[in-house]
Design a protein around this motif. Structure first.
Motif: not given
Length: 133
Positions: A24-29, A43-44, A95-96
């Motif tokens: 939690d907190g490190f994964i995209p919403p 997403c990383d 960033f893509r």
């Protein structure tokens, strides 16, 4: 040999579908809201942005995006744009890919080594002072 093995494993993972998971907190919403959808490896970079935030500020990810009051403005101005873009709420603003991210990292490193932001800030301050007086 290890480098070749890592490159091989990396090439296998590009574009691979992954299940949801992470801290939690490190994964995209958007990943937290929809655990069954597909997420590209870009997403990383969201997680990397949070790691930079934690390392740079010395605070827990739960306090993102706040900055400790004792942190000098010169330091905030270098790393903050990097982790804020990596962790933008809007995926299109992030960033893509790793190349885009690394270009931003190199720019931040250049700014740290050459004091670019502090020179610009001094120039603006001097021009503003000249206008006011």
């Amino acid at each position: 040999m290890l480098s070749a093995r890592c490159s091989y494993l990396w090439s296998l993972s590009i574009g691979a579908r992954t299940g949801s998971g992470g801290t939690d907190g490190f994964i995209p919403p958007e990943m937290a809201d929809n655990p069954d959808c597909y997420f590209p490896t870009a997403c990383d970079l969201y997680a990397v942005g949070k790691i930079i935030y934690c390392a740079w500020t010395g605070t827990d990810v739960l306090f993102f995006p706040s900055v400790p009051g004792e942190m000098p403005l010169s330091e905030i101005g270098i790393a903050r744009p990097l982790y804020m873009r990596a962790c933008s709420i809007t995926p299109a603003k992030r960033f893509r890919n790793a190349d885009e991210f690394m270009a931003a990292v190199k720019d931040a490193r250049f700014q740290m080594e050459h004091g670019v932001r502090s020179r610009i800030r001094k120039r603006i301050k001097n021009k503003w002072s000249a206008l006011v007086t």
